[in-house]
Scaffold this motif. Structure first.
Motif, PDB file in Angstrom:
ATOM      1  N   LYS A  65      -7.833   3.672  -3.814  1.00 18.87           N
ATOM      2  CA  LYS A  65      -7.397   2.668  -2.845  1.00 18.87           C
ATOM      3  C   LYS A  65      -5.909   2.801  -2.532  1.00 18.87           C
ATOM      4  CE  LYS A  65      -7.094  -2.351  -2.169  1.00 18.87           C
ATOM      5  NZ  LYS A  65      -7.381  -3.679  -2.765  1.00 18.87           N
ATOM      6  N   LEU A  66      -5.127   3.134  -3.541  1.00 24.77           N
ATOM      7  CA  LEU A  66      -3.676   3.212  -3.350  1.00 24.77           C
ATOM      8  C   LEU A  66      -3.260   4.470  -2.591  1.00 24.77           C
ATOM      9  CD1 LEU A  66      -0.849   2.031  -3.975  1.00 24.77           C
ATOM     10  CD2 LEU A  66      -0.898   3.343  -6.111  1.00 24.77           C
ATOM     11  N   CYS A  67      -3.957   5.585  -2.816  1.00 23.29           N
ATOM     12  CA  CYS A  67      -3.520   6.884  -2.286  1.00 23.29           C
ATOM     13  C   CYS A  67      -4.526   7.411  -1.262  1.00 23.29           C
ATOM     14  CB  CYS A  67      -3.383   7.903  -3.419  1.00 23.29           C
ATOM     15  SG  CYS A  67      -2.330   7.360  -4.786  1.00 23.29           S
ATOM     16  N   ASN A  72      -0.309  10.778  -0.400  1.00 20.67           N
ATOM     17  CA  ASN A  72       0.697   9.753  -0.112  1.00 20.67           C
ATOM     18  C   ASN A  72       0.066   8.379  -0.290  1.00 20.67           C
ATOM     19  OD1 ASN A  72       2.688  11.689   0.718  1.00 20.67           O
ATOM     20  ND2 ASN A  72       1.558  11.892   2.639  1.00 20.67           N
ATOM     21  N   PHE A  73       0.911   7.377  -0.609  1.00 22.61           N
ATOM     22  CA  PHE A  73       0.386   6.016  -0.706  1.00 22.61           C
ATOM     23  C   PHE A  73       0.104   5.501   0.702  1.00 22.61           C
ATOM     24  CE2 PHE A  73       4.994   5.944  -0.899  1.00 22.61           C
ATOM     25  CZ  PHE A  73       5.348   5.051   0.096  1.00 22.61           C
ATOM     26  N   SER A  74      -0.925   4.663   0.812  1.00 22.32           N
ATOM     27  CA  SER A  74      -1.442   4.272   2.130  1.00 22.32           C
ATOM     28  C   SER A  74      -0.523   3.297   2.854  1.00 22.32           C
ATOM     29  CB  SER A  74      -2.834   3.651   1.965  1.00 22.32           C
ATOM     30  OG  SER A  74      -3.702   4.564   1.334  1.00 22.32           O
ATOM     31  N   LEU A  79       1.710  -2.107  -1.982  1.00 21.12           N
ATOM     32  CA  LEU A  79       2.023  -1.579  -3.302  1.00 21.12           C
ATOM     33  C   LEU A  79       1.979  -2.683  -4.336  1.00 21.12           C
ATOM     34  CD1 LEU A  79       5.015   0.854  -2.614  1.00 21.12           C
ATOM     35  CD2 LEU A  79       2.647   1.441  -3.077  1.00 21.12           C
ATOM     36  N   PRO A  80       1.484  -2.400  -5.542  1.00 18.31           N
ATOM     37  CA  PRO A  80       1.523  -3.402  -6.607  1.00 18.31           C
ATOM     38  C   PRO A  80       2.959  -3.740  -6.980  1.00 18.31           C
ATOM     39  CG  PRO A  80       0.857  -1.257  -7.441  1.00 18.31           C
ATOM     40  CD  PRO A  80       0.856  -1.141  -5.948  1.00 18.31           C
ATOM     41  N   TYR A  91       3.019   8.934  -8.236  1.00 19.38           N
ATOM     42  CA  TYR A  91       1.672   8.560  -8.675  1.00 19.38           C
ATOM     43  C   TYR A  91       0.619   9.239  -7.793  1.00 19.38           C
ATOM     44  CZ  TYR A  91      -2.275   5.412  -9.751  1.00 19.38           C
ATOM     45  OH  TYR A  91      -3.487   4.883 -10.118  1.00 19.38           O
ATOM     46  N   CYS A  92       0.776   9.145  -6.499  1.00 20.29           N
ATOM     47  CA  CYS A  92      -0.216   9.696  -5.577  1.00 20.29           C
ATOM     48  C   CYS A  92      -0.198  11.219  -5.544  1.00 20.29           C
ATOM     49  CB  CYS A  92       0.005   9.121  -4.180  1.00 20.29           C
ATOM     50  SG  CYS A  92      -0.394   7.364  -4.049  1.00 20.29           S
TER      51      CYS A  92
END
Length: 459
Positions: A65-67, A72-74, A79-80, A91-92
């Motif tokens: 869900k995040l990446c 890349n992050f969406s 972001l948390p 992270y991604c």
């Protein structure tokens, strides 16, 4: 005590380096016929994927869900709270590279089955106490798989032949075993899909370093340990390497270029880059002079092909910068021989001189020492080499006849590209594998030698 943020950057830096090492091991395994290397990277891929997934889930439970698929992050707004932009990018990148490499698992399984057609594939014992018997002979002793050793070839009936004698151009030679044809080595090409996955995973990893904060030194330190492009020797001898006709190269042991009997080699990778290394000197046509130098036993040895030959002399602890084309700093006997030796102009006489330098016999050079094609390898010594090379046409190497349709061959016989060069080199570092890093410098380019009787060796 290390903070949570510092722990994140330190751990991700280590995991990124592990991913890079795994990619390098995969590239090696894909090109190798050794089944043990393929088994090893398959196990490393599984354990490393599990390790990365566990770390990522502890940071954020839903990586998908995040990446996005591009690593890349969406959405920055989603972001948390514990993430900032740089941490999310790292992270991604790590998540995307891990997912991309895991796509190689079915490819590895398929390639491993093909390796089983070449070498013996032994299943690994599940626990340390498990007994594993020979698959063919039940009464054979217990053999435990060892992935550090090459897999056993299925066909291991190859005779252990000694080193063949010097090839003689223009006449037939006996072979050690009549009509013996060595086994054909497999040609292993890496599947395009595997290369694409490796390249994509590498690109994902390359986006991560820019996201590390400037004060974070963990990634930089780990990356420096794996940097192979800027060796210490290149920095130390940078001023020397700026001089014209100079260079640095690693001279490998003779065993690196010759397959041992009853072992398997990918014939598409039979030639090792760097041997013989080019001297970068301009000549007529496409002919490029090189230096066929190897480490044989405890000696630096010239190992030329066909009628090429040369000789080496240890001139002591002299700096390469002090040597020039006139060789003025050497003793008169050595200087005169290197500058005045005249190679014969007949093919048979050239090969006789080559054998004299190789064996040390029947030398009439009027020298206080025997001149050979090798010298004992030592650090803090400088070696002088004179190398003669000829690019013989195929009609001579293959003993082909000259026909009317092949009348151009007559011109090739009268214009054989060649070179006669004096080079100095100095070993500056020895390695555990028996190789040496050397500095080299071309001192003199003498007139190209000519062969005047090639026509009589053509049918």
């Amino acid at each position: 005590m290390q903070s949570t943020e510092d722990s994140f950057y330190t751990t991700t830096a280590r995991l990124i380096q592990q991913q890079k090492r795994l990619i390098a091991r995969m590239e090696e395994a894909f090109n190798s016929p050794d089944a043990n290397k393929m088994i090893s990277v398959r196990g490393q891929l599984i354990t490393q994927t599990i390790q990365i997934e566990g770390f990522l889930k502890r940071q954020y439970p839903n990586s998908q869900k995040l990446c996005n698929s591009q690593g890349n992050f969406s959405d920055f707004s989603s972001l948390p709270i514990q993430f900032n932009e740089s941490r999310a990018q790292i992270y991604c990148s790590l998540f995307a590279s891990s997912q991309e490499l895991f796509k190689l698992r079915p490819i590895i399984d398929r390639l491993l089955s093909r390796r089983g057609e070449i070498t013996l594939v032994r299943e690994l014992p599940l626990v340390s106490g498990e007994r594993q018997l020979d698959p063919v002979l039940p009464i054979a002793p217990v053999v435990r798989p060892n992935l550090n050793k090459p897999a056993i070839p299925l066909d291991n009936r190859e005779p252990n032949l000694t080193t063949p004698p010097l090839a003689i151009i223009g006449r037939t030679q006996k072979t050690a075993i009549a009509n013996y044809v060595p086994p054909m080595q497999p040609a292993i090409a890496v599947p395009i899909e595997a290369l694409n996955h490796l390249q994509t995973a590498t690109q994902f990893l390359q986006t991560a370093p820019g996201a590390f904060p400037s004060q974070q030194q963990a990634f930089t330190a780990l990356n420096r340990l794996n940097d192979r492009t800027n060796s210490p020797e290149q920095k130390i001898y940078a001023n020397f390497l700026e001089l014209p006709n100079t260079g640095m190269v690693k001279v490998l042991p003779n065993s690196a270029y010759h397959r041992q009997p009853n072992t398997v080699q990918n014939r598409l990778e039979a030639n090792i880059n760097g041997y013989p290394f080019s001297l970068g000197i301009e000549t007529k046509g496409s002919f490029v002079p090189s230096l066929p130098l190897q480490v044989v036993g405890e000696n630096f040895q010239l190992v030329p092909e066909n009628i090429d030959y040369g000789f080496i002399v240890d001139v002591g602890d002299l700096a390469l910068e002090k040597l020039d084309g006139k060789l003025a700093v050497l003793n008169q006997s050595t200087r005169d021989f290197f500058l005045n030796y005249q190679p014969p102009k007949e093919l048979e006489s050239l090969q006789i001189d080559k054998r004299r330098f190789v064996t040390g016999k029947n030398q009439n050079w009027n020298q206080p020492q025997v001149i050979l094609t090798g010298a004992k390898a030592q650090l803090n010594r400088t070696y002088l080499v004179r190398s003669l090379q000829f690019q013989l046409p195929d009609i001579i190497l293959n003993n082909q006849p000259i026909t009317r349709r092949n009348s151009r061959a007559k011109q090739q016989l009268s214009q054989v590209p060649s070179s006669d060069i004096i080079i100095a080199f100095r070993p500056v570092r020895s390695h555990l594998d028996g190789s040496y890093t050397i500095l080299w410098r071309v001192l003199n380019q003498l007139p190209a030698p000519q062969i005047e009787d090639l026509e009589k060796y053509v049918q």
